[in-house]
Design an enzyme around this catalytic site. Sequence first.
Site, PDB file in Angstrom:
ATOM      1  N   TYR A 169       1.742  -2.322  -6.252  1.00 36.80           N
ATOM      2  CA  TYR A 169       2.707  -1.741  -7.191  1.00 36.80           C
ATOM      3  C   TYR A 169       4.084  -1.581  -6.557  1.00 36.80           C
ATOM      4  O   TYR A 169       5.022  -1.155  -7.214  1.00 36.80           O
ATOM      5  CB  TYR A 169       2.225  -0.350  -7.639  1.00 36.80           C
ATOM      6  N   GLY A 170       4.184  -1.895  -5.269  1.00 36.71           N
ATOM      7  CA  GLY A 170       5.423  -1.600  -4.549  1.00 36.71           C
ATOM      8  C   GLY A 170       6.014  -2.816  -3.874  1.00 36.71           C
ATOM      9  O   GLY A 170       6.217  -3.862  -4.503  1.00 36.71           O
ATOM     10  N   THR A 171       6.219  -2.687  -2.579  1.00 37.94           N
ATOM     11  CA  THR A 171       6.930  -3.721  -1.829  1.00 37.94           C
ATOM     12  C   THR A 171       6.111  -4.994  -1.636  1.00 37.94           C
ATOM     13  O   THR A 171       6.638  -5.991  -1.145  1.00 37.94           O
ATOM     14  CB  THR A 171       7.328  -3.192  -0.442  1.00 37.94           C
ATOM     15  N   LEU A 172       4.826  -4.971  -2.012  1.00 38.51           N
ATOM     16  CA  LEU A 172       3.999  -6.171  -1.868  1.00 38.51           C
ATOM     17  C   LEU A 172       4.075  -7.092  -3.090  1.00 38.51           C
ATOM     18  O   LEU A 172       3.574  -8.216  -3.050  1.00 38.51           O
ATOM     19  CB  LEU A 172       2.531  -5.784  -1.615  1.00 38.51           C
ATOM     20  N   GLU A 194       0.004  -0.916   5.540  1.00 37.67           N
ATOM     21  CA  GLU A 194       0.074   0.363   4.807  1.00 37.67           C
ATOM     22  C   GLU A 194      -0.363   1.542   5.668  1.00 37.67           C
ATOM     23  O   GLU A 194      -0.392   2.676   5.194  1.00 37.67           O
ATOM     24  CB  GLU A 194      -0.761   0.287   3.524  1.00 37.67           C
TER      25      GLU A 194
HETATM   26  N1  PCA Z   1       3.322  -1.498  -0.653  1.00 37.35           N
HETATM   27  C1  PCA Z   1       2.074  -1.312  -1.309  1.00 37.35           C
HETATM   28  C2  PCA Z   1       1.913   0.150  -1.405  1.00 37.35           C
HETATM   29  C3  PCA Z   1       3.234   0.731  -1.159  1.00 37.35           C
HETATM   30  C4  PCA Z   1       4.035  -0.361  -0.624  1.00 37.35           C
HETATM   31  O1  PCA Z   1       5.142  -0.273  -0.190  1.00 37.35           O
HETATM   32  C5  PCA Z   1       2.086  -1.972  -2.635  1.00 37.35           C
HETATM   33  O2  PCA Z   1       2.985  -2.754  -2.935  1.00 37.35           O
HETATM   34  O3  PCA Z   1       1.176  -1.708  -3.442  1.00 37.35           O
END
Ligand code: PCA
Length: 166
Positions: A9-12, A84
């Site tokens: 949900y984030g930087t991935l 993570e």
């Molecule tokens: N990356 C993971 C979790 C938080 C982050 O920065 C993601 O993208 O789900």
Amino acid sequence: MATNLVFVYGTLKQNEPNHHWLTDKENGESKLVGKATTQERYPLVIASRFNIPFLLAAPGKGEHIEGEVYEVDEKMMSNLDILEDHPKLYERKKNKMTLETTGEVIESWIYLLHKYRPDMLDLPMLKSYSSKGSHGKEYAARYLRDDVCRENMYAEMNAAVNSEDL
Ligand code: PCA
């Protein structure tokens, strides 16, 4: 390949600063299953001086979160755990997601922040993360460039989440 489903949900996510972790063959195998939304509501906030996206383990608050589901092998799963800092920073848990294309409900892994400061719940709650969103809080990707910096970043993130200013 042994299948693990992971919801990011984030930087991935695609077009986000850590997406290359998922596509780098040295880290293992990954395949996009599709876009998905969490069945549960969660607070998704941007915090710390590195502007890290955090999904707080406070189900019922915030929005149904939009992200992407990937099928990954064991090797990629353990490399994502390193990125993570599971289980020290984020904790990987099983959760139900609805796949956008078919409406099918699936179980997948998700990284949640369990040890968050209560006042993180006062931050604006997003439905969908982007490192370059209108929030103006650009992600501090440069700290992930090498291992030493990454260690420092995790230490500082833990400090930020536990005590210092957000
Ligand atoms: N990356 C993971 C979790 C938080 C982050 O920065 C993601 O993208 O789900």
